[in-house]
Each structure stands twice: as structure tokens, then as C-alpha cells.
Motif scaffolding. Structure first.
Motif, PDB file in Angstrom:
ATOM      1  N   MET A 105      -0.446  -2.681   2.048  1.00 12.17           N
ATOM      2  CA  MET A 105      -1.705  -2.206   1.946  1.00 12.17           C
ATOM      3  C   MET A 105      -1.282  -0.543   1.894  1.00 12.17           C
ATOM      4  O   MET A 105      -0.946   0.022   3.105  1.00 12.17           O
ATOM      5  N   ASP A 106      -0.821  -0.117   0.996  1.00 15.81           N
ATOM      6  CA  ASP A 106      -0.245   1.197   0.732  1.00 15.81           C
ATOM      7  C   ASP A 106      -1.144   2.418   0.662  1.00 15.81           C
ATOM      8  O   ASP A 106      -0.568   3.323   1.335  1.00 15.81           O
ATOM      9  N   ARG A 107      -2.091   2.450   0.150  1.00 16.70           N
ATOM     10  CA  ARG A 107      -3.107   3.494   0.040  1.00 16.70           C
ATOM     11  C   ARG A 107      -4.568   3.045   0.327  1.00 16.70           C
ATOM     12  O   ARG A 107      -4.837   2.076  -0.239  1.00 16.70           O
ATOM     13  N   SER A 167       2.050   1.669   6.506  1.00 16.29           N
ATOM     14  CA  SER A 167       2.935   2.781   6.991  1.00 16.29           C
ATOM     15  C   SER A 167       1.955   3.845   7.190  1.00 16.29           C
ATOM     16  O   SER A 167       0.919   4.075   6.465  1.00 16.29           O
ATOM     17  N   VAL A 168       2.062   4.649   8.325  1.00 17.43           N
ATOM     18  CA  VAL A 168       1.114   5.726   8.889  1.00 17.43           C
ATOM     19  C   VAL A 168       1.954   6.838   9.649  1.00 17.43           C
ATOM     20  O   VAL A 168       3.045   6.512  10.397  1.00 17.43           O
ATOM     21  N   PHE A 169       1.597   7.972   9.425  1.00 16.24           N
ATOM     22  CA  PHE A 169       2.061   9.185  10.315  1.00 16.24           C
ATOM     23  C   PHE A 169       1.602   9.043  11.631  1.00 16.24           C
ATOM     24  O   PHE A 169       0.180   8.976  11.612  1.00 16.24           O
ATOM     25  N   LYS A 170       2.252   9.144  12.505  1.00 13.04           N
ATOM     26  CA  LYS A 170       1.945   9.299  13.941  1.00 13.04           C
ATOM     27  C   LYS A 170       0.832  10.190  14.319  1.00 13.04           C
ATOM     28  O   LYS A 170      -0.138   9.781  15.437  1.00 13.04           O
ATOM     29  N   GLU A 182       7.469   7.224   7.530  1.00 11.81           N
ATOM     30  CA  GLU A 182       6.532   6.718   8.454  1.00 11.81           C
ATOM     31  C   GLU A 182       6.336   5.603   9.430  1.00 11.81           C
ATOM     32  O   GLU A 182       7.289   4.811   8.868  1.00 11.81           O
ATOM     33  N   ASP A 183       5.759   5.493  10.350  1.00 11.68           N
ATOM     34  CA  ASP A 183       5.736   4.258  11.239  1.00 11.68           C
ATOM     35  C   ASP A 183       5.002   3.159  10.725  1.00 11.68           C
ATOM     36  O   ASP A 183       4.291   3.408   9.910  1.00 11.68           O
ATOM     37  N   VAL A 184       5.734   2.035  10.629  1.00  6.90           N
ATOM     38  CA  VAL A 184       5.125   0.914  10.227  1.00  6.90           C
ATOM     39  C   VAL A 184       4.279   0.062  11.202  1.00  6.90           C
ATOM     40  O   VAL A 184       4.591   0.030  12.301  1.00  6.90           O
ATOM     41  N   MET A 185       3.121  -0.439  10.698  1.00  8.87           N
ATOM     42  CA  MET A 185       2.423  -1.241  11.253  1.00  8.87           C
ATOM     43  C   MET A 185       2.254  -2.632  10.622  1.00  8.87           C
ATOM     44  O   MET A 185       2.386  -2.747   9.341  1.00  8.87           O
ATOM     45  N   VAL A 186       1.982  -3.671  11.320  1.00 10.75           N
ATOM     46  CA  VAL A 186       1.811  -4.970  10.611  1.00 10.75           C
ATOM     47  C   VAL A 186       0.779  -5.515  11.192  1.00 10.75           C
ATOM     48  O   VAL A 186       0.187  -5.763  12.377  1.00 10.75           O
ATOM     49  N   LEU A 187       0.220  -6.291  10.343  1.00 11.63           N
ATOM     50  CA  LEU A 187      -1.296  -7.367  10.666  1.00 11.63           C
ATOM     51  C   LEU A 187      -0.731  -8.649  10.266  1.00 11.63           C
ATOM     52  O   LEU A 187      -0.365  -8.970   9.540  1.00 11.63           O
TER      53      LEU A 187
END
Length: 160
Positions: A81-83, A119-122, A147-152
Motif C-alpha cells: 500500500m504505497d500511497r 513505508s513511512v518517514f519516522k 523509509e521505515d517499513v511497516m507490515v500488517l
């Protein structure tokens, strides 16, 4: 007393087409958010260059309120989910919290996936709060842009 009117949202995701592209290209975030996400024209350029991307306009009935882009990235075998953006004039009205879970369900349904990555900026704390509220967790990795990666994890565990 301050009574807020409850608004029923009728959220719909529509492919970017010749019919809606001009309006979608006009979507903008607030000035202090511009460093957190690529502009919509940049996103659509990327989508034109790599066919896996699925850019969509986010509508409340017939009103365009935002934009999202996602794909199955073959290189790492992940659904991204990029944007995700709610246009500046619609922020603060509950759209992010209402739309994001629906977008995740759409992505899960389209790809039959067990995980969704982003991914997201901290320092994008508002986005991180939204993502964490919806079950995303940092996995310790960084994407190609740093960017830091998050996962669901969408797997449902049964407690007996």
C-alpha cells in the motif's frame, strides 16, 4: 454545547481514467505534508512506467476526496500500500480513519494476501498513528528510499 453532525460516508475507489485524471491531478496535501508523500503527478508517472501499480481516486459519493496507489511488487513478493492521501481540504473530517480500513479490505480482497506492507518517514507521526491503529507494526527494515517499513499481518489466529 458543541454538537457535531454525524456524516455518513459512502466511500468508493475508482480507477484513474481519462474521465477523472484531471481532477485527480489537482489533489494536494497540506504544505507541511509535502515531504512525506510524492505528488499525485509523480505517482501517476510511476504508475505509467510500471504496470503493477493500481492508482485509484477515493470518492465520497461523487466527490473526489483523495488518492491511493498499491500493487503486488514482484521483486520482493509483497503487496504494498504505497500511497494514501486525503486532499488537504478534506483532512480533519474523519476521512482518513474511515477510508483506510476500507482500502485495506479492498487490497486484501484483490490480492488474497496475508500481509500488506507500507513505508513511512519516522517523523510522519499522524500517518504512523493511523497505520498502527489499523494493525501495522514496524518490522525493522527500510525501503529503497530509506523509509521505515511497516507490515500488517492479515492472518487471523483462533484463540481456543
Amino acid at each position: 454545547m458543541n454538537f457535531e453532525r454525524t456524516v455518513k460516508m459512502r466511500i468508493e475507489f475508482k480507477k484513474v481514467t481519462e474521465k477523472n485524471i484531471e481532477d485527480i491531478l489537482k489533489l494536494k496535501v497540506k504544505d507541511n505534508q509535502k515531504t512525506f508523500i510524492e505528488s499525485v503527478p509523480e505517482c501517476l508517472k510511476e504508475a505509467a512506467e510500471k504496470s503493477c501499480w493500481r492508482p485509484v481516486g477515493i470518492y465520497d459519493e461523487d466527490i473526489l476526496i483523495g488518492f491511493a496507489m498499491y500493487c503486488f511488487w514482484k521483486e520482493d513478493q509483497h503487496v504494498w500500500m504505497d500511497r494514501f492521501l486525503i486532499a488537504s481540504e478534506f483532512q480533519g473530517k474523519g476521512y482518513g480513519s474511515a477510508v483506510f480500513p476500507q482500502l485495506l479490505k479492498k487490497i486484501e480482497s484483490e490480492y488474497q494476501c496475508s500481509e500488506i506492507y507500507l513505508s513511512v518517514f519516522k517523523d510522519n507521526t499522524a500517518a504512523i498513528n493511523l497505520y498502527e491503529k489499523n494493525g501495522f507494526r514496524f518490522n525493522g527494515e527500510k525501503d529503497i528510499k530509506g523509509e521505515d517499513v511497516m507490515v500488517l499481518n492479515l492472518r487471523r489466529s483462533v484463540v481456543l
